[in-house]
Design an enzyme around this catalytic site. Structure first.
Site, PDB file in Angstrom:
ATOM      1  N   HIS A 222       6.135 -12.230   5.686  1.00  0.00           N
ATOM      2  CA  HIS A 222       5.646 -11.614   4.337  1.00  0.00           C
ATOM      3  C   HIS A 222       7.061 -11.619   4.296  1.00  0.00           C
ATOM      4  O   HIS A 222       8.038 -11.034   4.842  1.00  0.00           O
ATOM      5  CB  HIS A 222       4.916 -10.774   4.675  1.00  0.00           C
ATOM      6  CG  HIS A 222       5.073  -9.461   5.336  1.00  0.00           C
ATOM      7  ND1 HIS A 222       4.859  -9.273   6.708  1.00  0.00           N
ATOM      8  CD2 HIS A 222       6.080  -8.080   4.832  1.00  0.00           C
ATOM      9  CE1 HIS A 222       5.272  -8.058   6.892  1.00  0.00           C
ATOM     10  NE2 HIS A 222       6.241  -7.358   6.328  1.00  0.00           N
TER      11      HIS A 222
ATOM     12  N   ILE B 243       0.810  -0.887   0.053  1.00  0.00           N
ATOM     13  CA  ILE B 243       0.040  -0.176   0.186  1.00  0.00           C
ATOM     14  C   ILE B 243       0.817   1.159  -0.381  1.00  0.00           C
ATOM     15  O   ILE B 243       0.260   2.486  -0.448  1.00  0.00           O
ATOM     16  CB  ILE B 243      -0.956  -0.259   1.147  1.00  0.00           C
ATOM     17  CG1 ILE B 243      -2.351   0.854   0.855  1.00  0.00           C
ATOM     18  CG2 ILE B 243      -0.547   0.215   2.723  1.00  0.00           C
ATOM     19  CD1 ILE B 243      -3.370   0.620   1.984  1.00  0.00           C
TER      20      ILE B 243
ATOM     21  N   GLY C 245      12.374  -3.347  12.085  1.00  0.00           N
ATOM     22  CA  GLY C 245      11.231  -2.688  11.105  1.00  0.00           C
ATOM     23  C   GLY C 245       9.912  -3.659  10.569  1.00  0.00           C
ATOM     24  O   GLY C 245       9.205  -3.140  10.174  1.00  0.00           O
ATOM     25  N   GLN C 246      10.137  -4.482  11.759  1.00  0.00           N
ATOM     26  CA  GLN C 246       8.571  -5.914  11.126  1.00  0.00           C
ATOM     27  C   GLN C 246       7.553  -4.235  12.127  1.00  0.00           C
ATOM     28  O   GLN C 246       6.935  -4.594  13.573  1.00  0.00           O
ATOM     29  CB  GLN C 246       8.699  -7.232  11.359  1.00  0.00           C
ATOM     30  CG  GLN C 246       7.064  -8.298  11.583  1.00  0.00           C
ATOM     31  CD  GLN C 246       7.637  -9.653  11.141  1.00  0.00           C
ATOM     32  OE1 GLN C 246       8.363  -9.600  12.425  1.00  0.00           O
ATOM     33  NE2 GLN C 246       5.838 -10.089  11.365  1.00  0.00           N
TER      34      GLN C 246
END
Ligand code: 5GP
Length: 111
Positions: free
Chosen positions: A98, A30, A91-92
């Site tokens: 994924h 996104i 940074g997840q």
């Protein structure tokens, strides 16, 4: 606990799908960081790479195969990056495993 990706997989939230089979879904990110930015994930709710169980490892091979095919399809076979952020410190932000497939521009060096 179901995440935003879990809801997308269940069809309860919209997404732009670029690949789907019984086990794997690939959608456009996104907030893309490059002209091509796709998220490839197992449909099974696995929080991240470190929580993978032995029986889940075949999913990773399949995800890499799909990454290779999508890179070809998107015209970025000459240069792309596949990565997963494992844990908050890395940074997840979405705790459903994924892999980011990123390309379509010259990518910054890591570190
Ligand atoms: P992480 O930070 O966990 O490695 O990656 C999460 C990624 O998911 C981010 O790149 C973010 O832009 C993307 N993302 C977050 N929410 C949504 C959403 O609802 N739909 C899509 N397509 N991507 C999302």
């Amino acid at each position: 606990m179901t995440t935003v990706f879990g809801l997308i997989i269940q069809g309860k939230l919209p997404s732009t799908k670029v690949f789907e089979n019984d086990r794997i879904l690939a959608i456009k990110d996104i907030h893309p960081v490059a002209p091509v930015h796709i998220l490839i994930m197992p449909k099974k709710e696995i929080p991240n790479l470190h929580s993978l169980q032995k029986e889940d490892w075949p999913l990773i091979g399949e995800i890499m195969e799909i990454a290779q095919s999508l890179a070809e399809e998107m015209g970025i076979a000459d240069g792309y990056r596949v990565l997963t952020n494992n844990g908050t410190d890395a940074g997840q932000t979405v705790f459903h495993l994924h892999f980011h497939l990123i390309g379509g521009r010259v990518l910054d060096k890591l570190g």
